[in-house]
Design a protein around this motif. Structure first.
Motif, mmCIF file in Angstrom:
data_model
loop_
_atom_site.group_PDB
_atom_site.id
_atom_site.type_symbol
_atom_site.label_atom_id
_atom_site.label_comp_id
_atom_site.label_asym_id
_atom_site.label_seq_id
_atom_site.Cartn_x
_atom_site.Cartn_y
_atom_site.Cartn_z
ATOM 1 N N SER A 30 8.078 0.343 4.041
ATOM 2 C CA SER A 30 7.676 -0.794 4.671
ATOM 3 C C SER A 30 6.758 -0.313 5.775
ATOM 4 O O SER A 30 5.795 -0.962 6.490
ATOM 5 C CB SER A 30 9.033 -1.226 5.481
ATOM 6 N N SER A 31 6.694 0.827 6.599
ATOM 7 C CA SER A 31 6.009 1.456 7.618
ATOM 8 C C SER A 31 4.465 1.422 7.211
ATOM 9 O O SER A 31 3.364 1.215 7.822
ATOM 10 C CB SER A 31 6.331 2.809 8.181
ATOM 11 N N VAL A 32 4.111 1.884 5.874
ATOM 12 C CA VAL A 32 3.086 1.779 5.388
ATOM 13 C C VAL A 32 2.604 0.543 5.088
ATOM 14 O O VAL A 32 1.368 0.308 5.582
ATOM 15 C CB VAL A 32 2.915 2.522 3.973
ATOM 16 N N ILE A 33 3.259 -0.369 4.661
ATOM 17 C CA ILE A 33 2.836 -1.662 4.418
ATOM 18 C C ILE A 33 2.482 -2.139 5.787
ATOM 19 O O ILE A 33 1.526 -3.146 5.691
ATOM 20 C CB ILE A 33 4.117 -2.448 3.789
ATOM 21 N N ARG A 34 3.040 -2.037 6.685
ATOM 22 C CA ARG A 34 2.981 -2.639 7.851
ATOM 23 C C ARG A 34 1.667 -2.023 8.579
ATOM 24 O O ARG A 34 0.790 -2.780 9.054
ATOM 25 C CB ARG A 34 4.002 -2.380 8.921
ATOM 26 N N ALA A 35 1.294 -0.690 8.406
ATOM 27 C CA ALA A 35 0.139 -0.049 9.032
ATOM 28 C C ALA A 35 -0.880 -0.584 8.488
ATOM 29 O O ALA A 35 -2.057 -0.930 9.186
ATOM 30 C CB ALA A 35 0.267 1.406 8.751
ATOM 31 N N TYR A 36 -0.879 -0.751 7.049
ATOM 32 C CA TYR A 36 -2.263 -1.439 6.376
ATOM 33 C C TYR A 36 -2.281 -2.812 6.416
ATOM 34 O O TYR A 36 -3.220 -3.407 6.141
ATOM 35 C CB TYR A 36 -2.389 -0.836 5.046
ATOM 36 N N GLY A 37 -1.505 -3.454 7.307
ATOM 37 C CA GLY A 37 -1.319 -4.929 7.462
ATOM 38 C C GLY A 37 -1.248 -5.820 6.193
ATOM 39 O O GLY A 37 -1.934 -6.751 5.932
ATOM 40 N N SER B 271 13.530 -9.988 -16.568
ATOM 41 C CA SER B 271 12.688 -10.256 -15.519
ATOM 42 C C SER B 271 13.374 -10.112 -14.146
ATOM 43 O O SER B 271 12.890 -10.233 -12.783
ATOM 44 C CB SER B 271 12.045 -11.852 -15.647
ATOM 45 N N ARG B 272 14.677 -9.973 -14.040
ATOM 46 C CA ARG B 272 15.544 -9.839 -12.858
ATOM 47 C C ARG B 272 15.327 -8.516 -12.130
ATOM 48 O O ARG B 272 15.027 -8.434 -10.997
ATOM 49 C CB ARG B 272 17.127 -9.970 -13.122
ATOM 50 N N SER B 273 15.418 -7.426 -12.954
ATOM 51 C CA SER B 273 15.179 -6.186 -12.179
ATOM 52 C C SER B 273 14.082 -5.908 -11.357
ATOM 53 O O SER B 273 14.103 -5.341 -10.319
ATOM 54 C CB SER B 273 15.597 -5.027 -13.207
ATOM 55 N N PRO B 274 12.907 -6.205 -12.158
ATOM 56 C CA PRO B 274 11.491 -6.002 -11.053
ATOM 57 C C PRO B 274 11.639 -6.720 -9.653
ATOM 58 O O PRO B 274 11.166 -5.996 -8.739
ATOM 59 C CB PRO B 274 10.439 -6.764 -11.498
ATOM 60 N N VAL B 275 12.444 -7.821 -9.418
ATOM 61 C CA VAL B 275 12.710 -8.335 -8.319
ATOM 62 C C VAL B 275 13.231 -7.399 -7.226
ATOM 63 O O VAL B 275 13.022 -7.063 -6.083
ATOM 64 C CB VAL B 275 13.694 -9.511 -8.319
ATOM 65 N N TYR B 276 14.221 -6.568 -7.700
ATOM 66 C CA TYR B 276 15.113 -5.730 -6.995
ATOM 67 C C TYR B 276 14.378 -4.404 -6.806
ATOM 68 O O TYR B 276 14.375 -3.545 -5.738
ATOM 69 C CB TYR B 276 16.678 -5.459 -7.605
ATOM 70 N N SER B 277 13.856 -3.904 -7.753
ATOM 71 C CA SER B 277 13.027 -2.699 -7.507
ATOM 72 C C SER B 277 11.654 -2.744 -6.862
ATOM 73 O O SER B 277 11.448 -1.721 -5.984
ATOM 74 C CB SER B 277 12.657 -2.029 -9.159
ATOM 75 N N HIS B 278 11.358 -3.863 -6.874
ATOM 76 C CA HIS B 278 10.014 -3.949 -5.829
ATOM 77 C C HIS B 278 10.541 -4.002 -4.417
ATOM 78 O O HIS B 278 9.928 -3.781 -3.578
ATOM 79 C CB HIS B 278 9.280 -5.531 -6.119
ATOM 80 N N PHE B 279 11.829 -4.792 -4.199
ATOM 81 C CA PHE B 279 12.549 -4.928 -2.908
ATOM 82 C C PHE B 279 12.717 -3.462 -2.444
ATOM 83 O O PHE B 279 12.359 -3.084 -1.270
ATOM 84 C CB PHE B 279 13.620 -5.758 -3.134
ATOM 85 N N SER B 280 13.469 -2.646 -3.245
ATOM 86 C CA SER B 280 13.732 -1.333 -2.915
ATOM 87 C C SER B 280 12.583 -0.627 -2.349
ATOM 88 O O SER B 280 12.369 0.351 -1.701
ATOM 89 C CB SER B 280 14.643 -0.591 -3.685
ATOM 90 N N GLU B 281 11.462 -0.627 -3.191
ATOM 91 C CA GLU B 281 10.280 0.015 -3.078
ATOM 92 C C GLU B 281 9.581 -0.490 -1.490
ATOM 93 O O GLU B 281 8.992 0.177 -0.889
ATOM 94 C CB GLU B 281 9.230 -0.420 -3.978
ATOM 95 N N THR B 282 9.615 -1.595 -1.397
ATOM 96 C CA THR B 282 9.170 -2.177 -0.158
ATOM 97 C C THR B 282 9.927 -1.623 1.037
ATOM 98 O O THR B 282 9.431 -1.246 2.025
ATOM 99 C CB THR B 282 9.292 -3.845 -0.179
ATOM 100 N N VAL B 283 11.279 -1.467 0.851
ATOM 101 C CA VAL B 283 12.079 -0.994 2.052
ATOM 102 C C VAL B 283 11.417 0.366 2.276
ATOM 103 O O VAL B 283 11.352 0.744 3.585
ATOM 104 C CB VAL B 283 13.444 -1.096 1.672
ATOM 105 N N THR B 284 11.480 1.027 1.363
ATOM 106 C CA THR B 284 11.173 2.739 1.719
ATOM 107 C C THR B 284 9.821 2.739 2.167
ATOM 108 O O THR B 284 9.625 3.403 2.955
ATOM 109 C CB THR B 284 11.234 3.408 0.314
#
Length: 1531
Positions: free
Chosen positions: A1162-1169, A1147-1160
C-alpha cells in the motif's frame, strides 16, 4: 348488489346457489357476470397503478421508438374503449326510449371504458420509460380473458336454451370485446425493441435477463440458452454474460460508500455536539446523568440504507408465498370431503384439482422470484462489502496495519463478507417462520382442537435438543479445524523441506507425526458424524412422532373424537409445513450470532484511523527547494514514543542527498515521513512534485515483469529500454524464460533478491517523477552491481541526474559523489554537510565511517573519493551481472539453472495461491499425461515464460470408476447394506401411512370409535422402526465414510513420502497441498452428508410414486413422460452448474490474492498515486467473480421452476385421477396419495441439487487417487541386500563412468564422470554455475538416479542398497539450512536415537550451547516454521550440530553463500577441521579461501572433470583453478 341489477325481466339476483353450485351444469347469474366478474380486472389495475407508477418514475431506461407492435397495442386499447362506450350509449339510448335498463348496465361499461383508456395510456407511458415487456398489463389482460370466459359460455348456453338471442346488440359487443381482449393478451406477450441509448448497444455479451419478457423472467426461460450451451460443451469465461449495471462494483460500492460516509458524518456531528454540550451542561443535567453516549457509525445501518429497498420487494414475495402454502391443505380437505360425499357433482372435484395445480404453480413462480431477488441481493452485499474493505485497506495507518496480519485482513473479505452474504437469503425467516407457525397451529386447532398442543409441545422440546447437538457439533468442528490446520501446516513444511528429509532419511519420523494428527482428526470426525446421525433422526422422525402424539391424544381425549381421513391427512400436511420453520429458526439464530460477530469485525476495521492526506503539503514550498521539513516530530502510532524528533532538512531541487547512520536510527522512518506514512505530531513537511519510491523490501506484483516496471503507465519503448539498461536488467531478461513477458509469482518469488530490488528501482526510474526516495536499494545486490546502478542511475552521471534524489545507503563508497550527506542518530539529525566537510569535522559521521570500514584504512576512503574507479571493461561487467543474477541459484540443476530454480521456488510458494485458486476442488476430473505430452509441455512452458503449466483437466461427466473406487474404499458390503436400510426405511414409512389411511377409512365405514389402541400401537411401531433404520443407515454411512477417508489419505500420504525428488521439482507444492487440504476435506466432510441427502430424497421420490400409483393406477400413464422430462432437465442442469461452480471458484482467489498484495504494497501504491487504479482493478476482479456467481444462482432458479412444475403436475394428476376414480377410492387413499404428492416437489428438486453436488465432490476422490498412483522412488530398505553394520568404515567414494540427468528428456548433467576419493581425504569441488557441483552430491545420495555408470562407497555399489540404508550413513550440511516447526531436540534428532549428553556435546561443538542454555525451554525450545525465530547463522549451526550427532564417515558440505556472515563461517570451518578430521569431506566451495588447505580440489566444467589435484599443484599449473584463485585475490 341485487338493487344494482334492478328487477323485472332483465333483472336477476346477484347470487343463486342452485344455479351456481348444486347442479351438474353450473353457471353464474347474469347480475354476477355483469357486475363483480367484469370489475375484477379493473379493480386489479387501479390497485396496482400507484405502486407501478412510482416504480416507473424511478426506473427510467430511455424511451422506445414507436413500433408497429406498440401501434397495434394502442389501436386494440382504443377499440376496447370504443366498445365499452358503445355499450354505455346503448344503455342511454334505452333510457331515452323508455325501457329503463338496470343501473349495472351504466356502471360496468363506464368502469370498463375508463380502465381500458387507462391501459392504453399506460402502454404509451411504459414505452416512454423504456419498458420492453409489462408484467402489470399481461396480468390485467389475462384476468380480462379469464373473467370473460364464463359469460362467453353462458351467453351461448342461454341462446341455445331460448332458441333465440335476447339482446343482440350486447351479445355482439361482448364477442367483439372478447376477441379484442384476447388479441391484447397475445400482443402483450411480445416484447418491444430495446430502448435507445441503452447499455445493450455497447456490451458484447449482455445478460439476456434485461431484455427478457415478463413471462420469460417469470419462468427463467432466458437462462435456457446457457443451459443448452453448457450441455453441449464445457462453459468458458467468454460464455458468461456481463453483469447488469446495478450489480457492478462501480455502482454498488459507490452506494454503500455514500451510506457509510453519511453514517460517519452523523457520528462525527453527534460527537461534536456531545463535546460542545459538555461544556454547557448545567448542574441538574449532571445530576440526572444526562451525558449522551458517543454514537459509533453503524455499518449495519449503512447496509440497510443501501440494500433495504431490494429487501422489501423480496419480503412481499415471501409473504404471498407463505400465505399460498396454506391453501393446498385446505383444498385437500375439500377434496377428501368431496370423495366422501358420493352425491356431490363431479365438476367440484375437477375444480379442486385445477385449483390445487394453479395454486402450486403460483407458489413455485413466486418462491423462485423471491429467491432470485434475495440471492442477487446477497451478491450485491458481498460486492459492496469487499469494495469498502479494499478501499479502507488503502488508507489505514501503519499502526492499524501492525495490529492485524495480512491474513486477518483477507479473512474480513473472504470469511466475514461471505458470512453476511450467506445469511441474507434467510433473514426473512425471522418474521416468516413465526407467521407460518402461527397459521399452521391455527388451522390445526380448527381440525383437531387443543390436542395439537401435545404435538407442538414435542416440536418445541426438540428445538433445544437440536440446538445442543448443533452446539456440540460446532465445538467438535472447531477442534477438528485445529487438527486440520496443524496437519496442513506440517504437510506444507514437509513439502517445503522434502529435499532435506530425503537427504537425512527422516521421512518415517514425519510420516508418524502426520498420521498421529490424522488419527485425532478422524476421531473427532467420527464423533461429529454420530451427532449428525442424531440430528438426521430427529429431522426425519419429528413429523412422524408429532403426528403420532397429536392423533393419539386426539382419539384418547374424548370417546366421540373419530379420526377420519380429512382430519388425519390435512393435519399431516400442515405438520409438514410446520417442520420447516421449526428446524430453520435455531439454525438461523446461530447463523445470526456468527454474522453479528462478522459485522462487528468489519465495522471495527472500517472505523480505524486513516492516514491524514494533509500531513504532507504538496502545493507550496520555499522556492528552489524540492523537499523541506521544519521542526518535524513523527511517530508510527499515537501510543508509541516519537521515532523522529525536531527534524530540520532542506533538499534543493535536483540534489542528490545521502542519508546515513547506524541500524535503527530512523533512516527508513524519515523516508516514510516524507511520503506521509507516519503520523505527524508537530512541524511542517513540504514535498513539491511527483514522487517515486523504492522501498527497502522490494514490492513486486504478481504480473509480468514489464507490467511491474510500467506500473500502469503507457509503454514508451525507448524510455523502457533505457530504464532496463540502467537498472542492469537486460542480462536477467536473457536468462528469464519469457524475457520481460515472464510472469512473476506472488511476492516476486521467482526472482532473486537482487533482481527484485532492480525491478523495483526500474519502476521508479520509468515513472519519470520529480522526486526519488530511495530506501537502501543497493544493499540487496552484489557490490559490483551496486556500483553499476549507482553510476548508471543514481549518481551524478546517471539517468536520474537533475532529479531530486534522497538515497538511504550503507555503501560508504558512494558518499563522495553525493551533493550532501545527512547523518541520523537516535531519530535526530546529528550532522548535515558535504562529504569532505563532514570528514574534517571528525564528529559522529567520521566515527560511523570507521565503524563500517575499520580495516580499510584511510587510503581506501581516499581512493573512493576518486570517482574513476570503474570496472576495467564492460564485458567483464556483463559477466558479473549474470553472476549476480545466479548467485541465489547455486545449488541448481545445472543445465537449465534459472528456469529450474525459478520453477522450484515458485512452486514452493504457490501453495497459498494454488490452494485457494483451485477453489471448489475444481470439480472437473483430469486425465494423466503421457511422457510425450509431458515433454511437449516442458518445452512449451520454457517458451512461453509462464511458470507452471496448468493442470490438465477433463471436462464432462465423472467416470463411473471413480464412484466404484469410492464404494470400494467405503466397503462394498457397507454400501449395499446402506442402500437396503434406506429402502427398508421408506417401506416402513409407506407402511405407517397406509395403516393411517386404513384406520381413517374405518371411521367412515361404521362411524363409531375404532379399536384405538391396536391402531395406535401398529402405527407407532412402524414409525419407530423407520427411525431405527434411519439411525442405523446413518451410522453405517459414518463408519464407511470415515474408513474411506482414512484409507484414501493414508495411500496418498505414503505415496507422496515415497515420490522421487523430480516429482516435487515439477509439481507446485500448492497443487500437492491442495490434495491434502481441499480434497481430503471434501472427502471427510462433504461426501457423506451429500450421499445421505441424495439417498433420502431419491427414496422419498420413489415412495411417492409408489403410493400414488398404488392408489390411482391410472397415474402410471403419466409417470414415463414426467420421468423423461425430469432426466432431461437434470442432464442440462448438472452439466452447466458443475462448470459454473468451477469457473466461480477459479475466479475467486484472484480477488483475495490481489487484496493481500495491495495490503503489503500500500505504501508504494500511495507513493505513486495509484490508489484509484488499484481500486478499479479490484472491482474488475470482483465483477469477474460475480459474473460466474450470477448464472450459477440463476441456474438453480431455472432448475427449481422446471422441477417444481413437474412436481405440481404430479399433484394435479394425483388429484385428477382420484376424482376420476372416486367411485372405487376410499377417502383415506386419496388423502394419502395427495398428501404424498404435495411433498414430492421438494425432494425432486433436492435430488438434482444433491446429484450435482455429488458429481462436484466425488472429483476429490479422483484427484486424490491420481496422486496416490504416481511413480515412487526406490525402496527405502532392500531386505536381501542390506549393507554390513558399521559401513562405510573407510569412507572411500568412487565414481565410475557416472552419468546423470535431472529428468527423462533433459540433457546429461554429469557426463562419464570417473574419479576416486580416498578415505579421510578433504576434497573441495569448484566450478562455474551450472558445472554440475550440486548434481554430484545429489547423485551420491541417490536423489538423482544414474543414467549410466555407478557410484561405489567402500566398494559397495550404492544402487544395490535401500535408500535409507544409504542416506542414513552419509551426512550433509545443506546450503539453505531448513528447520521444521517443533522443538529443537526434534530438529536435531527426530528418531530420539541420541542421549541428552550427546546432544549437548554437539551443541557445544557447534557453538550453540550458550544460546540454547539461555532459553528457558532448553532443548525443548520451539522453532517456528522454517526456523524463522533463529537467525540464518544459528540455523546453519543447527545443521552443523545435526552432522555432529550423526557421526558418519562421509560428510558433504554444500557451502552457504551470501546467507551467512564471515564469523559463523569461520566457526563452522574450524569445527569441521577438528571434529571431522578422520572423515571424508566433500565441500562445494563458493569461497576459495575455505578450501586452500584441502587435500585435493576437483574442478568441474560442463559436467566433466577438468582438473583434480592439490591446490598448490593446480595454481602452479595455471589452469581454470588458477584463474578463479586470481579473481578471488588468492593467487
Amino acid at each position: 348488489m341485487d338493487a344494482l341489477c334492478g328487477s323485472g325481466e332483465l333483472g336477476s339476483k346477484f347470487w343463486d346457489a342452485n344455479l351456481s353450485l348444486h347442479t351438474d351444469t353450473p353457471d353464474l347469474t347474469p347480475c354476477f357476470q355483469n357486475s363483480l366478474l367484469a370489475w375484477v380486472p379493473c379493480i386489479y389495475l387501479w390497485a396496482a397503478l400507484p405502486c407501478y407508477l412510482i416504480y416507473l418514475r424511478h426506473h427510467h431506461h430511455g424511451y422506445i421508438v414507436l413500433s408497429h407492435l406498440s401501434r397495434l397495442k394502442t389501436v386494440v386499447g382504443v377499440l376496447l374503449w370504443c366498445v365499452s362506450w358503445a355499450d354505455l350509449f346503448y344503455s342511454f339510448h334505452g333510457l331515452v326510449h323508455g325501457w329503463a335498463p338496470a343501473p349495472v348496465f351504466f356502471v360496468t361499461p363506464l368502469v370498463v371504458g375508463v380502465t381500458m383508456l387507462l391501459a392504453t395510456l399506460l402502454i404509451q407511458y411504459e414505452r416512454l420509460q423504456g419498458v420492453q415487456s409489462s408484467g402489470v398489463l399481461i396480468i390485467f389482460w389475462f384476468l380480462c380473458v379469464v373473467c370473460a370466459i364464463i359469460p362467453f359460455r353462458s351467453k351461448i348456453l342461454s341462446a341455445t336454451v331460448e332458441g333465440k338471442i335476447l339482446d343482440p346488440f350486447r351479445f355482439t359487443t361482448f364477442y367483439i370485446y372478447f376477441a379484442l381482449v384476447f388479441c391484447a393478451l397475445i400482443l402483450s406477450c411480445f416484447r418491444e425493441k430495446p430502448p435507445l441509448f441503452s447499455s445493450k448497444n455497447v456490451d458484447p455479451n449482455p445478460c439476456p435477463e434485461t431484455d427478457a419478457g415478463f413471462l420469460s423472467r417469470l419462468s427463467f426461460w432466458w437462462f435456457t440458452k446457457l443451459a443448452i450451451l453448457g450441455y453441449r460443451r464445457p462453459l468458458e469465461d467468454q460464455d458468461l454474460w456481463s453483469l447488469n449495471k446495478e450489480n457492478r462494483s462501480e455502482v454498488v460500492v459507490q452506494r454503500l460508500l455514500e451510506a457509510w460516509k453519511k453514517q460517519q458524518k452523523q457520528a462525527a456531528q453527534h460527537k461534536a455536539a456531545a463535546a460542545s454540550g459538555k461544556t454547557v451542561a448545567s448542574e441538574d443535567e449532571e445530576l440526572l446523568g444526562g451525558r449522551p453516549r458517543p454514537r459509533k457509525p453503524s455499518f449495519l445501518q449503512a447496509l440497510m440504507v443501501t440494500f433495504g429497498p431490494g429487501f422489501t420487494i423480496s419480503t412481499c414475495f415471501m409473504l404471498i408465498q407463505d400465505l399460498l402454502s396454506f391453501v393446498n391443505p385446505q383444498l385437500l380437505s375439500i377434496l377428501i370431503r368431496f370423495i366422501s360425499n358420493p352425491t356431490a357433482p363431479t365438476w367440484w372435484g375437477f375444480l379442486v384439482a385445477g385449483l390445487m395445480f394453479v395454486c402450486s404453480v403460483m407458489q413455485t413462480l413466486i418462491l423462485h422470484q423471491y429467491y432470485h431477488c434475495i440471492f442477487v441481493m446477497g451478491l450485491r452485499l458481498r460486492t459492496g462489502i469487499i469494495g469498502v474493505i479494499y478501499r479502507k485497506a488503502l488508507v489505514i495507518t501503519n499502526s492499524v496495519k501492525r495490529e492485524s496480519t495480512v491474513g486477518e485482513l483477507v479473512n474480513l473479505m473472504s470469511v466475514d463478507a461471505q458470512r453476511i452474504t450467506d445469511i441474507a437469503p434467510f433473514l426473512n425467516m425471522l418474521w416468516s417462520g413465526p407467521l407460518q407457525i402461527v397459521l399452521a397451529i391455527y388451522f390445526l386447532w380448527q381440525k383437531l382442537g387443543p390436542s395439537i398442543l401435545a404435538g407442538v409441545a414435542l416440536m418445541v422440546l426438540l428445538i433445544p435438543i437440536n440446538g445442543v447437538v448443533a452446539m456440540k457439533m460446532r465445538t467438535l468442528q472447531v477442534e477438528q479445524m485445529k487438527f486440520k490446520d496443524s496437519r496442513i501446516k506440517l504437510m506444507s513444511e514437509i513439502l517445503g523441506g522434502i529435499k532435506v528429509l530425503k537427504l537425512y532419511a527422516w521421512e518415517p519420523s514425519f510420516l508418524e507425526q502426520v498420521e498421529g494428527i490424522r488419527h485425532s482428526e478422524l476421531r473427532l470426525l467420527r464423533q461429529a458424524a454420530y451427532l449428525h446421525a442424531i440430528s438426521i433422526f430427529t429431522w426425519i422422525c419429528t413429523p412422524f412422532l408429532v403426528t403420532l402424539i397429536t392423533l393419539g391424544v386426539y382419539v384418547s381425549v374424548r370417546p366421540n373424537n373419530v379420526l377420519d381421513a380429512e382430519k388425519a391427512f390435512v393435519s399431516v400436511s400442515l405438520f409438514n409445513i410446520l417442520k420447516n420453520p421449526l428446524s430453520m429458526l435455531p439454525q438461523l439464530i446461530s447463523g445470526l450470532t456468527q454474522t453479528s460477530v462478522s459485522l462487528k469485525r468489519i465495522q471495527h476495521f472500517l472505523t480505524q484511523d486513516e492516514l491524514d492526506p494533509q500531513c504532507v503539503e504538496r502545493n507550496t514550498i520555499t522556492p528552489g527547494y524540492a523537499v523541506t521539513i521544519d521542526n518535524g516530530t513523527f511517530t508510527w502510532a499515537q501510543d508509541l514514543p516519537p521515532t523522529l524528533h525536531s527534524i530540520d532538512i532542506q533538499v534543493p531541487k535536483g540534489a542528490l542527498v545521502a542519508m546515513v547512520g547506524p541500524v535503527g536510527c530512523g533512516k527508513s522512518s524519515l523516508v516514510s515521513a516524507l511520503l506521509g506514512e507516519m503520523e505527524k505530531l508537530e512541524g511542517k513537511v513540504h514535498v513539491k512534485g511527483s514522487v517515486a519510491y523504492v522501498p527497502q523490501q522490494a514490492w513486486i506484483q504478481n504480473c509480468t515483469l514489464q507490467d511491474n516496471v510500467l506500473f500502469g503507465q503507457a509503454l514508451d519503448p525507448k524510455r523502457y529500454q533505457r530504464t532496463l539498461e540502467a537498472c542492469a536488467l537486460l542480462a536477467d531478461l536473457e536468462v528469464l524464460p519469457g524475457g520481460d513477458k515472464t510472469e512473476i509469482g506472488e511476492k516476486g518469488i521467482n526472482l532473486s533478491g537482487g533482481q527484485r530490488q532492480r525491478v523495483s528501482l526500474a519502476r521508479a526510474v520509468y515513472s519519470n517523477a520529480d522526486i526519488y526516495l530511495l530506501d537502501d536499494p543497493l544493499s540487496a545486490v552484489d557490490s559490483h552491481v551496486a556500483k553499476h546502478i549507482f553510476d548508471k542511475v543514481i549518481g551524478p552521471e546517471g539517468v536520474l541526474a537533475g532529479k531530486t534524489r534522497v538515497l538511504v545507503t550503507h555503501g560508504i563508497s558512494f558518499l563522495p559523489q553525493t551533493d550532501f550527506v545527512v547523518v541520523l542518530a537516535d531519530g535526530q539529525v546529528s550532522e548535515v554537510g558535504t562529504y569532505p566537510a563532514l570528514l574534517q569535522r571528525n564528529g559522529s559521521f567520521a566515527n560511523f565511517l570507521h565503524n563500517y570500514a575499520p580495516d580499510e584504512g584511510e587510503e581506501r576512503l581516499e581512493e573512493n573519493s576518486r570517482t574513476a574507479a570503474a570496472l576495467e571493461e564492460v564485458d567483464d561487467e556483463e559477466v558479473l551481472l549474470i553472476e549476480d543474477t545466479l548467485s541465489s541459484h547455486t545449488d541448481l540443476m545445472d543445465n537449465e539453472p534459472v528456469l529450474y530454480e525459478v520453477q522450484k521456488q515458485f512452486m514452493r510458494q504457490l501453495s497459498t495461491m494454488s490452494s485457494e485458486g483451485e477453489g471448489q476442488g475444481r470439480p472437473v476430473p483430469r486425465r494423466r499425461l503421457g511422457p510425450a505430452e509431458k515433454l511437449a509441455q516442458a518445452a512449451e512452458a520454457k517458451a512461453n515464460g509462464t511458470l507452471i503449466e496448468e493442470e490438465k483437466m477433463e471436462t464432462g461427466k465423472v467416470k463411473l470408476s471413480v464412484f466404484w473406487d469410492y464404494a470400494r474404499a467405503v466397503g462394498l458390503c457397507t454400501t449395499l447394506v446402506i442402500c437396503l436400510l434406506y429402502a427398508g426405511q421408506s417401506a416402513a414409512a409407506i407402511g405407517a401411512n397406509m395403516w393411517l389411511s386404513a384406520w381413517t377409512n374405518e371411521a367412515t365405514e361404521d362411524g363409531r370409535r375404532n379399536s384405538t389402541t391396536q391402531r395406535l400401537g401398529v402405527y407407532a411401531t412402524l414409525g419407530i422402526l423407520q427411525g431405527f433404520l434411519v439411525v442405523l443407515s446413518s451410522i453405517m454411512m459414518v463408519v464407511g465414510c470415515v474408513r474411506a477417508a482414512c484409507l484414501l489419505h493414508q495411500t496418498l500420504l505414503h505415496n507422496k513420502m515415497r515420490s522421487p525428488q523430480s516429482f516435487f521439482d515439477t509439481t507446485p507444492s500448492g497443487r500437492i497441498l491442495n490434495r491434502f487440504s481441499k480434497d481430503i476435506c471434501v472427502i471427510d466432510e462433504a461426501l457423506a452428508p451429500t450421499i445421505l441427502m441424495l439417498l433420502s430424497s431419491f427414496y422419498t421420490s420413489i415412495s411417492t410414486l409408489v403410493v400414488i400409483v398404488a392408489s390411482t393406477p391410472l397415474f402410471a400413464v403419466v409417470t414415463l413422460p414426467l420421468a423423461a422430462f425430469y432426466i432431461l432437465v437434470q442432464r442440462f442442469y448438472v452439466a452447466t452448474s458443475r462448470q459454473l461452480k468451477r469457473l466461480e471458484s477459479v475466479s475467486r482467489s484472484p480477488v483475495y490474492s490481489h487484496f493481500s498484495e495491495t495490503v503489503t504494497g500500500s505504501s508504494v501504491i500511495r507513493a505513486y498515486g495509484r490508489s484509484q487504479a488499484f481500486e478499479a482493478i479490484s472491482d474488475a476482479k470482483v465483477d469477474t467473480n460475480q459474473r460466474s456467481c450470477y448464472p450459477s444462482i440463476s441456474s438453480n432458479r431455472w432448475l427449481g421452476v422446471r422441477v417444481e412444475f413437474m412436481g405440481n403436475l404430479v399433484v394435479f394428476f394425483a388429484a385428477l385421477f382420484a376424482v376420476i376414480g372416486r367411485s372405487s377410492l376410499s377417502p383415506g387413499m386419496v388423502g394419502l396419495s395427495v398428501s404424498y404428492a404435495l411433498q414430492v416437489t421438494f425432494s425432486l428438486n433436492w435430488m438434482i441439487r444433491m446429484l450435482s453436488d455429488l458429481e462436484t465432490n466425488i472429483v476429490a476422490v479422483e484427484r486424490v487417487k491420481e496422486y496416490s498412483k504416481t511413480e515412487t522412488e526406490a525402496p527405502w530398505v532392500v531386505e536381501g541386500s542390506r549393507p554390513p553394520a558399521g559401513w562405510p568404515t573407510k569412507g572411500e567414494v568412487e565414481f565410475r563412468n557416472y552419468s546423470v540427468r535431472y529428468r527423462p528428456g533433459l540433457d546429461l548433467v554429469l557426463k562419464d564422470l570417473s574419479l576416486r576419493v580416498r578415505g579421510g581425504e578433504k576434497v573441495g569441488i569448484v566450478g562455474r554455475t551450472g558445472a554440475g557441483k550440486s548434481s554430484m552430491t545429489l547423485s551420491l545420495f541417490r536423489l538423482l538416479e544414474a543414467a549410466g555408470g555407478e557410484i561405489r562407497i567402500d566398494g559397495l555399489n550404492v544402487a544395490d542398497i535401500g535408500l535409507h540404508d544409504l542416506r542414513s550413513q552419509l551426512t550433509i550440511i545443506p546450503q539453505d539450512p531448513i528447520l521444521f516447526s517443533g522443538t529443537l531436540r526434534m530438529n536435531l534428532d527426530p528418531f530420539s536415537n541420541s542421549s541428552e549428553e550427546d546432544i549437548w556435546r554437539a551443541l557445544e561443538l557447534s557453538h550453540l550451547k550458550s544460546f540454547v542454555s539461555s532459553q528457558p525451554a532448553g532443548l525443548d525450545f520451539q522453532c517456528s516454521e522454517g526456523g524463522e525465530n533463529l537467525s540464518v547463522g544459528q540455523r546453519q549451526l543447527v545443521c552443523l550440530a545435526r552432522a555432529l550427532l550423526r557421526k558418519s564417515r562421509i560428510l558433504v558440505l554444500d557451502e552457504a553463500t551470501a546467507a551467512i556472515d564471515l564469523e559463523t563461517d569461520d566457526l563452522i570451518q574450524a569445527t569441521i577441521r577438528t571434529q571431522f578430521e578422520s572423515c571424508t569431506v566433500l565441500t562445494i566451495a563458493h569461497r576459495l579461501n575455505t578450501i586452500m588447505d584441502y587435500t585435493r580440489v576437483l574442478v568441474l566444467d560442463k559436467g566433466t572433470v577438468a582438473e583434480f589435484d592439490s591446490p598448490t599443484n593446480l595454481i602452479a599449473a595455471r589452469g581454470i583453478f588458477y584463474g578463479m584463485a586470481r579473481d578471488a585475490g588468492l593467487a
